[in-house]
Design a protein around this motif. Structure first.
Motif, PDB file in Angstrom:
ATOM      1  N   VAL A 197       0.855  -1.184   0.000  1.00 35.79           N
ATOM      2  CA  VAL A 197       0.000   0.000   0.000  1.00 35.79           C
ATOM      3  C   VAL A 197       0.890   1.233   0.000  1.00 35.79           C
ATOM      4  N   LEU A 198       0.732   2.088  -1.011  1.00 36.32           N
ATOM      5  CA  LEU A 198       1.574   3.273  -1.148  1.00 36.32           C
ATOM      6  C   LEU A 198       0.951   4.508  -0.514  1.00 36.32           C
ATOM      7  N   ASP A 199      -0.362   4.575  -0.516  1.00 37.89           N
ATOM      8  CA  ASP A 199      -1.027   5.739   0.066  1.00 37.89           C
ATOM      9  C   ASP A 199      -2.111   5.256   1.013  1.00 37.89           C
ATOM     10  N   LYS A 200      -3.214   4.825   0.473  1.00 36.81           N
ATOM     11  CA  LYS A 200      -4.281   4.176   1.231  1.00 36.81           C
ATOM     12  C   LYS A 200      -4.835   3.088   0.339  1.00 36.81           C
ATOM     13  N   ASP A 201      -5.633   2.224   0.886  1.00 36.54           N
ATOM     14  CA  ASP A 201      -6.136   1.087   0.117  1.00 36.54           C
ATOM     15  C   ASP A 201      -7.607   0.880   0.432  1.00 36.54           C
ATOM     16  N   ASN A 202      -8.454   1.332  -0.469  1.00 38.36           N
ATOM     17  CA  ASN A 202      -9.878   1.023  -0.414  1.00 38.36           C
ATOM     18  C   ASN A 202     -10.144   0.187  -1.657  1.00 38.36           C
ATOM     19  N   SER A 203     -10.216  -1.127  -1.488  1.00 38.13           N
ATOM     20  CA  SER A 203     -10.270  -2.004  -2.656  1.00 38.13           C
ATOM     21  C   SER A 203     -11.171  -3.206  -2.410  1.00 38.13           C
TER      22      SER A 203
END
Length: 377
Positions: A197-203
């Motif tokens: 995760v580079l920034d945030k992860d909404n997946s």
């Protein structure tokens, strides 16, 4: 080999968070959330989690993962690349909803199922390794989770310390895909991979079983153009046979509940019983082609109001969705559904009276009421 970007995370889009937080689906979706680095797990709604994040963005970091809730599955169309009847109805295993408010490297893993990763918002890299390009993988001491395959402890494959992890020296080739909002990635079964995760992860993730001779798979047959994830069996979630769209009362009950929450609870104003009745009266989904508003309609409206006014303060606000974990949402939806079905019967009788028609026998009458009741499906 690329590596996670340096510097602080760009942070969450608080406006988008507020929009999602005020959706009825977030309000009734119960999840388990984890406070990163604390080993603390809490049961809450997705709405409550987003509220914690927006109010406490720079302090505690939260994440959640679990099966996509029923109410959300109903909103997600079945992915076009998988539109094959044999895949859709014979191989689906499970869904996952992920939300990470942290930069993190997840464990290296090898799944026995195909996977489709789709980003809703945020940015992450997925490191991919063909099993043939990692000959020592099968000899590594790995944890088997007993379901999806082998799982390795947390290792950032993009920044390998070979002194700590000498077994990773045998990797011949690595592929890296960077996903941003709107991107999806297919990961074949048995491919070794890791998410960073580079920034945030909404997946969202969809997993399904591989089939023999997939390149020659017969995909003839009809699939509804409005097929959703809620229409499919998910063996890993113990959903063996999904309910029929046109006859399932649970689907319609949830649809009505979500509609009501959006119209009268998740608003920026407090709605009293008089305004509530006016809204019901004018809503074509809840009271289609209503000839007139009479005492029976008012009684049903007041019952609905009291069902929604959970804190019993005489007004409908977002505060009525506090402590939703204590509520049996299915039962709540059914109670509301029953009242709206009763309203449909009242509307039907009004139409018959106004038309001066000969009364129908009970069987035909119930069929017509059902047609009115599911008109907006």
């Amino acid at each position: 080999m690329s590596s996670p970007k340096s510097g602080p995370p760009t942070g969450l889009d608080l406006h988008l968070l507020e929009v999602v937080r005020n959706s009825p689906h977030a309000a009734i979706s119960k999840i388990e959330a984890f406070r990163y680095g604390h080993g603390i797990k809490e049961r809450m709604t997705f709405r409550e989690l987003l509220g914690k994040i927006s109010k406490n963005q720079d302090q505690d970091k939260w994440y959640t993962y679990g099966h996509i809730p029923y109410s959300v599955k109903e909103m997600i169309r079945y992915p076009a690349p998988l539109r094959c009847p044999k895949i859709a109805f014979q191989t689906m295993v499970e869904t996952r909803q992920l939300f990470y408010n942290i930069e993190v490297s997840k464990p290296i893993r090898q799944e026995l199922n195909h996977q489709l990763y789709c980003m809703v918002e945020g940015e992450k890299e997925i490191v991919l390794i063909d099993e043939a390009d990692f000959p020592s993988w099968s000899n590594m001491k790995l944890v088997d989770d007993g379901y999806s395959g082998k799982l390795n402890p947390f290792v950032d494959v993009s920044k390998i310390d070979y002194n700590t992890h000498p077994g990773l020296k045998d990797i011949k080739k690595i592929h890296i895909a960077k996903l941003q909002a709107g991107d999806c990635l297919f990961v074949p079964a048995r491919w070794i991979h890791q998410q960073n995760v580079l920034d945030k992860d909404n997946s969202l993730e969809i997993r399904w079983q591989p089939l023999e001779n997939e390149s020659d798979l017969d995909c003839s047959g009809y699939l509804s153009p409005i097929l959703t994830l809620g229409d499919l069996p998910w063996l890993g979630e113990k959903i063996v046979k999904p309910p029929e769209r046109s006859t399932d009362p649970k689907r319609h009950a949830f649809k009505r509940l979500l509609h009501l929450l959006q119209r009268v609870v998740l608003t920026n104003q407090a709605i009293g019983i008089t305004d509530f009745s006016s809204i019901i009266k004018m809503d074509p989904f809840l009271a289609p082609e209503l000839p007139k508003w009479d005492d029976d309609c008012q009684e049903i409206s007041e019952t609905l109001f009291h069902l929604l006014d959970r804190n019993k303060d005489g007004k409908l606000t977002a505060n009525d969705l506090d402590n939703i974990l204590e509520l049996d949402v299915d039962h709540w939806a059914n109670l509301i559904h029953d009242q709206l079905s009763l309203l449909a019967e009242v509307i039907f009788d009004m139409r018959v009276d106004l038309a001066g028609a000969i009364p129908l026998d009970e069987t035909v009458r119930q069929r017509v009421i059902q047609m009115i009741d599911i008109k907006e499906k």
